[in-house]
Design an enzyme around this catalytic site. Sequence first.
Site, PDB file in Angstrom:
ATOM      1  N   LEU A 153       0.810  -1.078   0.092  1.00  0.00           N
ATOM      2  CA  LEU A 153       0.070   0.007   0.063  1.00  0.00           C
ATOM      3  C   LEU A 153       0.866   1.288  -0.009  1.00  0.00           C
ATOM      4  O   LEU A 153       0.801   2.277   0.675  1.00  0.00           O
ATOM      5  CB  LEU A 153      -1.054  -0.069   1.184  1.00  0.00           C
ATOM      6  CG  LEU A 153      -2.109   0.888   0.999  1.00  0.00           C
ATOM      7  CD1 LEU A 153      -3.154   0.274  -0.130  1.00  0.00           C
ATOM      8  CD2 LEU A 153      -3.065   0.950   2.277  1.00  0.00           C
ATOM      9  N   GLY A 154       1.869   1.406  -0.789  1.00  0.00           N
ATOM     10  CA  GLY A 154       2.592   2.622  -1.266  1.00  0.00           C
ATOM     11  C   GLY A 154       1.959   3.573  -1.801  1.00  0.00           C
ATOM     12  O   GLY A 154       0.545   3.403  -1.874  1.00  0.00           O
ATOM     13  N   ARG A 155       2.630   4.449  -2.679  1.00  0.00           N
ATOM     14  CA  ARG A 155       1.846   5.710  -3.537  1.00  0.00           C
ATOM     15  C   ARG A 155       0.972   4.864  -4.373  1.00  0.00           C
ATOM     16  O   ARG A 155      -0.053   5.486  -4.751  1.00  0.00           O
ATOM     17  CB  ARG A 155       2.753   6.464  -3.960  1.00  0.00           C
ATOM     18  CG  ARG A 155       3.589   7.056  -2.920  1.00  0.00           C
ATOM     19  CD  ARG A 155       4.832   8.261  -3.536  1.00  0.00           C
ATOM     20  NE  ARG A 155       5.884   7.379  -3.704  1.00  0.00           N
ATOM     21  CZ  ARG A 155       6.984   7.597  -3.548  1.00  0.00           C
ATOM     22  NH1 ARG A 155       7.447   8.768  -3.080  1.00  0.00           N
ATOM     23  NH2 ARG A 155       7.937   6.797  -3.990  1.00  0.00           N
ATOM     24  N   ARG A 176       3.946  -3.495   5.199  1.00  0.00           N
ATOM     25  CA  ARG A 176       4.889  -3.561   6.161  1.00  0.00           C
ATOM     26  C   ARG A 176       4.322  -3.445   7.551  1.00  0.00           C
ATOM     27  O   ARG A 176       4.621  -4.180   8.493  1.00  0.00           O
ATOM     28  CB  ARG A 176       6.368  -2.931   5.904  1.00  0.00           C
ATOM     29  CG  ARG A 176       7.221  -3.573   4.982  1.00  0.00           C
ATOM     30  CD  ARG A 176       8.599  -2.779   5.205  1.00  0.00           C
ATOM     31  NE  ARG A 176       8.398  -1.537   4.415  1.00  0.00           N
ATOM     32  CZ  ARG A 176       8.787  -1.103   3.206  1.00  0.00           C
ATOM     33  NH1 ARG A 176       9.504  -2.042   2.728  1.00  0.00           N
ATOM     34  NH2 ARG A 176       8.451  -0.129   2.806  1.00  0.00           N
ATOM     35  N   ARG A 233       6.506  -5.662 -10.876  1.00  0.00           N
ATOM     36  CA  ARG A 233       7.323  -6.221 -11.549  1.00  0.00           C
ATOM     37  C   ARG A 233       7.182  -7.661 -11.748  1.00  0.00           C
ATOM     38  O   ARG A 233       6.413  -8.358 -10.845  1.00  0.00           O
ATOM     39  CB  ARG A 233       8.871  -5.938 -10.885  1.00  0.00           C
ATOM     40  CG  ARG A 233       9.306  -4.701 -11.076  1.00  0.00           C
ATOM     41  CD  ARG A 233       9.742  -4.238 -12.287  1.00  0.00           C
ATOM     42  NE  ARG A 233      10.414  -2.734 -12.469  1.00  0.00           N
ATOM     43  CZ  ARG A 233       9.823  -1.861 -12.562  1.00  0.00           C
ATOM     44  NH1 ARG A 233       8.514  -1.794 -12.757  1.00  0.00           N
ATOM     45  NH2 ARG A 233      10.258  -0.620 -12.676  1.00  0.00           N
ATOM     46  N   ASP A 257       0.572  -6.682 -16.505  1.00  0.00           N
ATOM     47  CA  ASP A 257       1.297  -5.667 -17.416  1.00  0.00           C
ATOM     48  C   ASP A 257       2.733  -6.068 -17.116  1.00  0.00           C
ATOM     49  O   ASP A 257       3.684  -5.374 -17.879  1.00  0.00           O
ATOM     50  CB  ASP A 257       1.002  -4.360 -16.777  1.00  0.00           C
ATOM     51  CG  ASP A 257       1.504  -3.328 -17.488  1.00  0.00           C
ATOM     52  OD1 ASP A 257       1.479  -3.311 -18.824  1.00  0.00           O
ATOM     53  OD2 ASP A 257       2.305  -2.250 -16.979  1.00  0.00           O
ATOM     54  N   GLU A 262      10.828  -9.672 -19.736  1.00  0.00           N
ATOM     55  CA  GLU A 262      10.341  -8.847 -20.754  1.00  0.00           C
ATOM     56  C   GLU A 262      11.394  -8.419 -21.854  1.00  0.00           C
ATOM     57  O   GLU A 262      12.413  -8.088 -21.496  1.00  0.00           O
ATOM     58  CB  GLU A 262       9.775  -7.365 -20.009  1.00  0.00           C
ATOM     59  CG  GLU A 262       8.714  -7.858 -19.240  1.00  0.00           C
ATOM     60  CD  GLU A 262       8.354  -6.536 -18.507  1.00  0.00           C
ATOM     61  OE1 GLU A 262       8.864  -5.490 -18.668  1.00  0.00           O
ATOM     62  OE2 GLU A 262       7.396  -6.639 -17.293  1.00  0.00           O
ATOM     63  N   HIS A 280       3.824  -3.905 -20.375  1.00  0.00           N
ATOM     64  CA  HIS A 280       4.299  -3.169 -19.500  1.00  0.00           C
ATOM     65  C   HIS A 280       4.076  -1.621 -19.872  1.00  0.00           C
ATOM     66  O   HIS A 280       5.024  -0.730 -20.237  1.00  0.00           O
ATOM     67  CB  HIS A 280       6.114  -3.415 -19.204  1.00  0.00           C
ATOM     68  CG  HIS A 280       6.473  -2.708 -17.984  1.00  0.00           C
ATOM     69  ND1 HIS A 280       7.573  -3.256 -17.481  1.00  0.00           N
ATOM     70  CD2 HIS A 280       6.109  -1.653 -17.398  1.00  0.00           C
ATOM     71  CE1 HIS A 280       7.677  -2.515 -16.533  1.00  0.00           C
ATOM     72  NE2 HIS A 280       6.858  -1.509 -16.207  1.00  0.00           N
TER      73      HIS A 280
HETATM   74  C1  8YV Z   1       9.030   2.343 -16.698  1.00  0.00           C
HETATM   75  C2  8YV Z   1       8.117   1.576 -14.800  1.00  0.00           C
HETATM   76  O1  8YV Z   1       9.936   3.459 -16.320  1.00  0.00           O
HETATM   77  O2  8YV Z   1       8.353   3.733 -13.330  1.00  0.00           O
HETATM   78  C3  8YV Z   1       8.559   2.414 -13.509  1.00  0.00           C
HETATM   79  O3  8YV Z   1       8.961   1.854 -12.617  1.00  0.00           O
HETATM   80  O4  8YV Z   1       7.943   0.232 -14.862  1.00  0.00           O
HETATM   81  C4  8YV Z   1       7.784   2.154 -16.013  1.00  0.00           C
HETATM   82  O5  8YV Z   1       7.303   3.419 -15.690  1.00  0.00           O
HETATM   83  C5  8YV Z   1       8.883   2.868 -18.298  1.00  0.00           C
HETATM   84  O6  8YV Z   1       8.233   1.349 -18.930  1.00  0.00           O
HETATM   85  C6  8YV Z   1      10.065   2.953 -18.830  1.00  0.00           C
HETATM   86  O7  8YV Z   1      11.114   1.953 -18.835  1.00  0.00           O
END
Ligand code: 8YV
Length: 314
Positions: A153-155, A176, A233, A257, A262, A280
């Site tokens: 529950l971050g930003r 956390r 991620r 996403d 990737e 993504h």
């Molecule tokens: C990437 C992202 O930065 O901000 C992040 O952590 O995963 C995305 O916004 C964007 O795909 C450019 O690499």
Amino acid sequence: MSRTPLLIAGAFNAEERARLEAAHSSTYVAGPEEMGALDDETRAQVRAIAYKGHKAFGGDAMDHFPNLGVIANFGVGYDAIDVSAASARGVKVTNTPDVLNDDVADLAVAMLLAQSRNMIAGDARARTGLWAKEGELPLNRKASGSSVGIVGLGRIGREIADRLAAFKMDIHYHARSEKETPGWTFHADVVSLAQAVDFMVIALVGGPATENYVTREAIEALGPRGVIINISRGTTIDEGAMLDALENGTIAGAGLDVFLNEPNIDPRFAALDNVVLQPHQGSGTVETRRAMAMLQLDNVTAHLEGKDLVTPVN
Ligand code: 8YV
């Protein structure tokens, strides 16, 4: 003052790259793997690197630049950059927080709705003539009023929860520590969260500390009505276990996403009809990418002008 203090590294689009080039005298490489091929004089001049991408950027690459002071990342997540290695070398790292929260949260909600309302199959039915041949879609699944668990529950997690609260969903979360969120239910572990909800949205930061954070046990605990949404991620969930669960019907589906490896994602995903897949693109709007680019440039400029960094992470 060095003549070419900025190295632009990574997959920038034309507008992003032109903005950096207009602001500072610069050199360009496609990624960390090309940094060692720059000549000694160029490498000695580099004081700031504007980085974009998900390729690993480690201490070895940093060592090519004796006068490097800052790596300004394009993105809120900086798991590709070895921040400990940077700190050990006295190099600051910056990121682009907050400006992308809305877009990433919007995409999480869009995937949740697209998955539950079977919108990919619905689009195909309307588009291909299948509607006339086979009639309506099989009934799909109500999202409003159901229960959702946010992992992290971050930003960004907070923005997702706020949006889903407007969909009258019962909000559960794992973080956390417990937050000041009256009416929302805190879970100290992910398995307990998964047992309590239908939809589970992963909004963790990436990096070694959250690798496989959502385990096979947590995935299975979600149960046959469970849907996973991941905008964080690919590393934050046991991807093999999730694919098994999607193939076996242990869970109902997913909206994703982010993936391991990737853009060469596991071909098992393409064979599934219970998933919504995105390349993504959480922050991928013109407005937000522009705001991220400006924040990255502000960090580069601050360093080169000897001012305080805007959004340092170390
Ligand atoms: C990437 C992202 O930065 O901000 C992040 O952590 O995963 C995305 O916004 C964007 O795909 C450019 O690499």
